[in-house]
Write a protein that holds these residues in place. Sequence first.
Motif, PDB file in Angstrom:
ATOM      1  N   PHE A 149       0.837  -1.195   0.000  1.00  0.00           N
ATOM      2  CA  PHE A 149       0.000   0.000   0.000  1.00  0.00           C
ATOM      3  C   PHE A 149       0.874   1.247   0.000  1.00  0.00           C
ATOM      4  CE2 PHE A 149      -3.343  -2.901   1.461  1.00  0.00           C
ATOM      5  CZ  PHE A 149      -4.386  -2.477   0.636  1.00  0.00           C
ATOM      6  N   GLY A 150       0.510   2.166  -0.863  1.00  0.00           N
ATOM      7  CA  GLY A 150       1.319   3.362  -1.055  1.00  0.00           C
ATOM      8  C   GLY A 150       2.137   3.289  -2.319  1.00  0.00           C
ATOM      9  N   ARG A 157       2.856   2.914  -6.286  1.00  0.00           N
ATOM     10  CA  ARG A 157       2.102   3.482  -7.404  1.00  0.00           C
ATOM     11  C   ARG A 157       1.090   2.493  -7.980  1.00  0.00           C
ATOM     12  NH1 ARG A 157       4.412   7.697 -10.436  1.00  0.00           N
ATOM     13  NH2 ARG A 157       5.301   9.225  -8.968  1.00  0.00           N
ATOM     14  N   GLU A 163      -1.924   1.723  -5.707  1.00  0.00           N
ATOM     15  CA  GLU A 163      -2.794   2.891  -5.593  1.00  0.00           C
ATOM     16  C   GLU A 163      -3.648   3.063  -6.838  1.00  0.00           C
ATOM     17  OE1 GLU A 163      -3.239   5.386  -3.079  1.00  0.00           O
ATOM     18  OE2 GLU A 163      -2.412   3.718  -1.923  1.00  0.00           O
ATOM     19  N   GLU A 164      -3.041   2.908  -8.010  1.00  0.00           N
ATOM     20  CA  GLU A 164      -3.768   3.128  -9.262  1.00  0.00           C
ATOM     21  C   GLU A 164      -4.740   2.001  -9.575  1.00  0.00           C
ATOM     22  OE1 GLU A 164      -3.734   5.824 -11.086  1.00  0.00           O
ATOM     23  OE2 GLU A 164      -2.246   6.815  -9.827  1.00  0.00           O
ATOM     24  N   VAL A 181      -6.742   1.040  -5.201  1.00  0.00           N
ATOM     25  CA  VAL A 181      -7.328   2.102  -4.389  1.00  0.00           C
ATOM     26  C   VAL A 181      -8.205   3.028  -5.226  1.00  0.00           C
ATOM     27  CG1 VAL A 181      -6.827   4.054  -2.881  1.00  0.00           C
ATOM     28  CG2 VAL A 181      -5.422   1.979  -2.743  1.00  0.00           C
ATOM     29  N   LYS A 182      -7.694   3.459  -6.371  1.00  0.00           N
ATOM     30  CA  LYS A 182      -8.438   4.420  -7.183  1.00  0.00           C
ATOM     31  C   LYS A 182      -9.531   3.778  -8.033  1.00  0.00           C
ATOM     32  CE  LYS A 182      -4.753   7.874  -7.579  1.00  0.00           C
ATOM     33  NZ  LYS A 182      -3.907   8.656  -8.530  1.00  0.00           N
TER      34      LYS A 182
END
Length: 423
Positions: A275-276, A278, A281-282, A285-286
């Motif tokens: 987590f964290g 790139r 996250e893409e 998470v997004k």
Amino acid sequence: MSKEATLTHASIQGVQIPVIYEHSALIPAGIVRLVFQGGGKLQDGELIGRGAVIEELLEKGSKKRGNLGFAKALEQRAITLSVSSGMQTLSFSLNFLQDDKEQAISLLGELLLDPNLSDTELQKVKTAITAQILANQNDYDYLAKRLLNRVLFDGTPLAHPKLGTQKSIAKIRLQDVQKALESTLTLQRLIIILGGDIDKEATLALLEPILSKLPQGTPYTKPSFSVRKEPATQTQYAPTQQAYIYFGAPLHLEDLERESHLAKVASFILGSGGFGSRILEEVRVKRGLAYSAYIHYNINPRLPYMSGYLQTKVDSSDEALEVVRKTIAEFVAKGVSAEELQAAKRFILGSEPLRNESLSQRLGRAFDEFYADKGIGFSKKELEKIASLDLPTLNAYIAKHTEIQNLSVAIVTAKEKKQKSGF
């Protein structure tokens, strides 16, 4: 107390054998590992899976005691003795309490010099490995990873599965195993690893009568490989509810000492930091396209490359892959932020004690450093460089490596269902 690992050499039959040793008095126990170069998957040739067969056969004990008798002799003294076949090594790993050192090394000698090799045991091993090969056909992660290896390393031994295939396993004979062991279990190919509350010289003195019975053999030359430069995509269809996507690309590595710390931090920020990172996250998470996504730089001077994976819905695989490509492209074009660099430093430097907690971990790291020609203690120097790394230097390194955008992809997914026409 524990000291850092050291590298010396022991002379046996005139052969200078590397010895990696670390003394640790935390518990009255010892570790002995004999690592033979050239005993792994890369030496299988047309007999794909031979290394895996050898590994399992050597777990069958010595001819003197048989499988059960050997296992009982180990158990009575709480000795553990295992054999593992890697990419290019065959290793014997021995763990024992200090008081049982002589008996433990004696059992190691039995296994090394007179293993329980027979057609009966070979057939049992071949049956078990064949069953595992068949079971793997329902492991879609395994199939996707295997497919990627065929894409990235076509024409090399790396393209083949370690366990081999049903056909290749069926072809392996006892004489093939014996021939491989004769060329592998030699002094010229041996590396000795010692650790624990044991004296190095006294332990070598116990090993010497055993090892002196091995032939001198010939030195092992470590091979180098490169991955596919031009992107390619292969798809395999299976009755799965998910799409399993594995991908890889070249990673140019010119100077390991100058670049390794840069590659390690870049890898962490792009995709190996959880987590964290790139990619997570893409992708997760997004967009919620996958539970996990991962990218890793393999920083090996003889096989440098970037690889990664994710698992997503069948109908989301195109979108997920596009996100991966865009994330990598933006990473190369724009680099990272000061916040990302500081977070990476904190984690890498802060988690270092956890990666070196046990003696086994430290010996493993020392061996990896030695085998990659880095020199023992390289990791410590690498951490010092990471601590002082500045943002412009890191971003200049990232921008230079545009080759990681040349993704080759392997996908295991379900066939699209055709829509039924009607009125």
